[in-house]
Motif scaffolding. Structure first.
Motif, PDB file in Angstrom:
ATOM      1  N   ARG A 120       0.848  -1.191   0.000  1.00  0.00           N
ATOM      2  CA  ARG A 120       0.000   0.000   0.000  1.00  0.00           C
ATOM      3  C   ARG A 120       0.882   1.239   0.000  1.00  0.00           C
ATOM      4  O   ARG A 120       1.917   1.280   0.661  1.00  0.00           O
ATOM      5  CB  ARG A 120      -0.913   0.027   1.232  1.00  0.00           C
ATOM      6  N   PHE A 121       0.448   2.248  -0.747  1.00  0.00           N
ATOM      7  CA  PHE A 121       1.173   3.515  -0.806  1.00  0.00           C
ATOM      8  C   PHE A 121       0.195   4.641  -1.065  1.00  0.00           C
ATOM      9  O   PHE A 121      -0.992   4.403  -1.371  1.00  0.00           O
ATOM     10  CB  PHE A 121       2.263   3.470  -1.880  1.00  0.00           C
ATOM     11  N   GLU A 122       0.664   5.873  -0.938  1.00  0.00           N
ATOM     12  CA  GLU A 122      -0.217   7.019  -1.108  1.00  0.00           C
ATOM     13  C   GLU A 122      -0.659   7.134  -2.572  1.00  0.00           C
ATOM     14  O   GLU A 122       0.168   7.057  -3.492  1.00  0.00           O
ATOM     15  CB  GLU A 122       0.485   8.299  -0.665  1.00  0.00           C
ATOM     16  N   PRO A 123      -1.952   7.354  -2.812  1.00  0.00           N
ATOM     17  CA  PRO A 123      -2.472   7.362  -4.193  1.00  0.00           C
ATOM     18  C   PRO A 123      -1.958   8.506  -5.047  1.00  0.00           C
ATOM     19  O   PRO A 123      -2.045   8.440  -6.283  1.00  0.00           O
ATOM     20  CB  PRO A 123      -3.993   7.458  -3.992  1.00  0.00           C
ATOM     21  N   ARG A 124      -1.388   9.563  -4.426  1.00  0.00           N
ATOM     22  CA  ARG A 124      -0.895  10.683  -5.235  1.00  0.00           C
ATOM     23  C   ARG A 124       0.230  10.269  -6.170  1.00  0.00           C
ATOM     24  O   ARG A 124       0.457  10.926  -7.196  1.00  0.00           O
ATOM     25  CB  ARG A 124      -0.446  11.837  -4.332  1.00  0.00           C
ATOM     26  N   TYR A 125       0.930   9.163  -5.866  1.00  0.00           N
ATOM     27  CA  TYR A 125       1.990   8.694  -6.761  1.00  0.00           C
ATOM     28  C   TYR A 125       1.411   8.180  -8.079  1.00  0.00           C
ATOM     29  O   TYR A 125       2.102   8.172  -9.102  1.00  0.00           O
ATOM     30  CB  TYR A 125       2.823   7.605  -6.086  1.00  0.00           C
TER      31      TYR A 125
END
Length: 358
Positions: free
Chosen positions: A206-211
């Motif tokens: 999981r990672f921040e969607p802004r990427y």
């Protein structure tokens, strides 16, 4: 335990952090196809006796050599994970199918969709919410002893490609795996920096969607060069984070983080303090500058939109006393807090912020 074996300096130089369990999985692929792994082990300068030492480790260079040799010799880039071979060049084809995408979100959706054309033994899925992008793998059949190596390597394949495609490190909010913590669980911190959870329902990152909104920065020429040595992307961390400044600002905006130390900021981002300062410098910023900008913006907002006293605002934006706040605020805007608040009544209009200290 077997005696410690000295490896040749050519490939064994540097940190040996790759678990021998991953080398054993490659040896299993050779056995599955009825082939002898001796040549592959020799090329990677891995003494076969190390296979009997559960605590043994090899270097990233050794892992790269044996993986690449095995993929070509067995003509299977999946290294025996699936019910049929993925011929040499299969994952290069996925890269080419994604490289023309306008941004990372589209590229990863294409990757997941096109992977189904290679095999239906697993399913990759990208799920996006306002706070998280989650890439998961669901096995559609029992992967047997290849289970761990398959899931770990595939997640690293996709993460490494994604970082390369947008030319940016992608910090992970969490990595999960559907099996108990293995004896070599400490190696996961190198492969998946950030929180790691075992015995989870699925393998996922999981990672921040802004990427996902970052544009693809690579072209066909860059892709051809990368494919000549693509395997390091599966074990080495990408250094630059194009959204680091934004991430630091977001962290500092929370009331409890306004006076955070470099150690606290770096810990939140799962990087070292040295890396934090170096990457901020690369982006033409500093932690103190970002703290000043955050405090300034919060102070201006409170002065404009609230009736709180100067003393209260001073404490809210992280100053120990009103005098220090007033001095800093005048350096930021050219006006004292009192003068700034009263500027509208005197018809002075807006004030452009002054330069911030580095």
């Amino acid at each position: 335990m077997p005696a410690k074996i000295a490896l040749p300096a050519s490939l064994s130089g540097g940190r040996a952090a790759t678990p021998i369990a991953f080398i054993r999985a490659i040896v299993l692929a050779y056995h599955r196809y009825g082939r002898d792994p001796a040549n592959a082990l020799a090329r990677a300068e891995i003494d076969p006796r190390l296979l009997d030492d559960a605590a043994a480790r090899v270097t990233a260079a050794q892992m790269e050599v044996i993986s690449g040799h095995a993929m070509q010799e067995l003509d299977d880039e999946a290294l025996g994970w699936f019910s049929r071979r993925l011929p040499w060049g299969s994952y290069g084809m996925l890269c080419r199918a994604s490289i023309t995408s306008p941004d990372l979100g589209v590229a990863l959706k294409r990757w997941c969709r096109h992977h189904r054309l290679l095999t239906d033994d697993i399913a990759l899925e990208l799920e996006v919410t306002p706070t998280s992008a989650r890439l998961s793998i669901t096995p559609q059949r029992d992967l047997g002893p290849m289970h761990e190596f398959c899931l770990v390597t595939l997640l690293r394949y996709v993460l490494g490609y994604a970082c390369w495609a947008i030319d940016s490190r992608i910090p992970l909010q969490e990595s999960t795996f559907p099996f108990p913590a293995p004896p070599h669980a400490d190696a996961y911190a190198l492969l998946f920096p950030g929180p790691v959870r075992f015995e989870a329902p699925q393998a996922a990152i999981r990672f921040e969607p802004r990427y996902l909104d970052l544009p693809i920065r690579r072209d066909e020429q860059a892709l051809r060069a990368m494919l000549h040595r693509a395997l390091p992307l599966t074990v080495l961390q990408y250094r630059r984070d194009r959204l680091l400044v934004q991430g630091v600002r977001q962290f500092l905006q929370s009331a409890g983080n306004r006076s955070a130390t470099a150690e606290q900021v770096a810990g939140h981002l799962h990087i070292s303090v040295r890396t934090l300062h170096r990457q901020l410098q690369d982006e033409g910023a500093s932690l103190q500058q970002l703290k000043d900008e955050t405090r300034r913006d919060q102070a201006i907002d409170l002065l404009d939109r609230s009736s709180r006293s100067i003393k209260q605002i001073s404490a809210l934006v992280g100053f120990s006393n009103e005098k220090s706040f007033s001095r800093a605020f005048k350096g930021w805007t050219g006006l004292s807090p009192q003068a700034f608040r009263g500027r509208g009544e005197r018809g002075q209009g807006s004030v452009e912020p002054a330069g911030l200290s580095a």
